[in-house]
Design a protein around this motif. Sequence first.
Motif, short mmCIF file in Angstrom:
data_model
loop_
_atom_site.label_atom_id
_atom_site.label_comp_id
_atom_site.label_asym_id
_atom_site.label_seq_id
_atom_site.Cartn_x
_atom_site.Cartn_y
_atom_site.Cartn_z
N THR A 54 0.84 -1.21 0.00
CA THR A 54 0.00 0.00 0.00
C THR A 54 0.87 1.25 0.00
O THR A 54 0.61 2.21 -0.74
CB THR A 54 -0.92 0.01 1.24
N GLN A 55 1.93 1.23 0.81
CA GLN A 55 2.78 2.41 0.96
C GLN A 55 3.52 2.76 -0.32
O GLN A 55 3.65 3.93 -0.67
CB GLN A 55 3.79 2.16 2.09
N ILE A 56 4.00 1.73 -1.04
CA ILE A 56 4.80 2.01 -2.23
C ILE A 56 3.97 2.69 -3.32
O ILE A 56 4.49 3.50 -4.11
CB ILE A 56 5.47 0.73 -2.77
N PHE A 57 2.68 2.39 -3.36
CA PHE A 57 1.80 3.05 -4.34
C PHE A 57 1.36 4.44 -3.87
O PHE A 57 1.13 5.33 -4.68
CB PHE A 57 0.57 2.18 -4.61
N GLU A 58 1.27 4.61 -2.56
CA GLU A 58 0.80 5.89 -2.03
C GLU A 58 1.90 6.94 -1.94
O GLU A 58 1.65 8.13 -2.12
CB GLU A 58 0.19 5.68 -0.64
N LEU A 63 3.27 3.11 -9.77
CA LEU A 63 2.39 2.63 -10.84
C LEU A 63 2.79 3.25 -12.18
O LEU A 63 2.81 2.57 -13.21
CB LEU A 63 0.94 2.95 -10.52
N ARG A 64 3.11 4.55 -12.17
CA ARG A 64 3.53 5.22 -13.40
C ARG A 64 4.85 4.64 -13.91
O ARG A 64 5.03 4.43 -15.11
CB ARG A 64 3.66 6.73 -13.15
N ASN A 68 5.47 2.83 -17.45
CA ASN A 68 6.54 3.30 -18.33
C ASN A 68 7.42 2.13 -18.78
O ASN A 68 7.77 2.01 -19.97
CB ASN A 68 7.40 4.35 -17.62
N SER A 69 7.81 1.28 -17.83
CA SER A 69 8.65 0.14 -18.17
C SER A 69 7.93 -0.83 -19.10
O SER A 69 8.54 -1.38 -20.02
CB SER A 69 9.09 -0.59 -16.89
N LEU A 216 8.53 10.12 -15.86
CA LEU A 216 8.95 9.32 -17.01
C LEU A 216 9.99 8.27 -16.63
O LEU A 216 10.48 7.56 -17.50
CB LEU A 216 9.53 10.23 -18.10
N ARG A 217 10.31 8.16 -15.35
CA ARG A 217 11.29 7.16 -14.93
C ARG A 217 10.78 5.75 -15.19
O ARG A 217 9.59 5.48 -15.12
CB ARG A 217 11.58 7.30 -13.43
N THR A 218 11.72 4.87 -15.50
CA THR A 218 11.37 3.45 -15.61
C THR A 218 11.47 2.83 -14.21
O THR A 218 11.96 3.47 -13.27
CB THR A 218 12.32 2.73 -16.57
#
Length: 270
Positions: A54-58, A63-64, A68-69, A216-218
């Motif tokens: 949950t934390q990594i998405f918040e 997700l972006r 991108n990748s 725009l980071r992968t």
Amino acid sequence: MEKIAKIWPYLLLIIGAFVMVFPFIWMLSTSFKAPIDIFSLNIIPETPTLANYTQIFEESLFLRWFINSIIIALITTISVLFFDTLVGYIIAKFKFVGRTILFILILSTLMIPTEMLIIPWYMMSSEFGWTDTYFGVLFPGLMTGFGVFLMRQFMEQIPEDLLNAARIDGMNEYSIFFKIAVPQVWPAISALGIFTFLSNWNAFLWPLIVIESSSLRTLPVGLSYFSSGEAESKWHLIMTGATISVIPMILVFILLQRHIIKGITLTGMK
């Protein structure tokens, strides 16, 4: 003694498999641990939690970065499969002046380390305004010398009689390529697709240099910022992001391995 002689190869394989798999098990385990338990030696978390996911998405644009990748890896893979297969077919099956020299020049690109190409790539990107764009990340990998070499070697094994029979039946060269040649080399195409997707999915150095915007980071570049001064070292998020990033690679292999195993020996005729 005979039983031991039969068992020891399997024991070696089991030990080797464990050594290979253990880092992934540890990564998966850490993704379910609370930050305070990260450095504990317990493989199975005492109190498993989904808070890291949950934390990594918040707290980031994870997700972006993931999207991108996916976009970059898919477009590059499709481009490589089409152009490298086409060029390999032309070099293998068409006789024209300079064919050997052209093939040698393509092979010579494999001898140049990627690090030596970074500066020319960046100068091109700056000159044409490709920096900080999707195309800036894409263009160095849209065709590869390795892919041309691989496809040319497989195309060489297709019998000329099969292609000539198709020409006698009235098929044009485009139809012969797509309907006759390509189905014969599916094992090579599948292998090339896996290699290309994985190499672009894991690419770090070039996207790090050419991309400036955080949006725009992968995925590999984005994850690296969890261990930098921008977000300090958040190992629980790094392991969580790495766990999620493995999923597309596993899916690609599962989808394409059937073609590789089925056609491990190219017969040329079906």
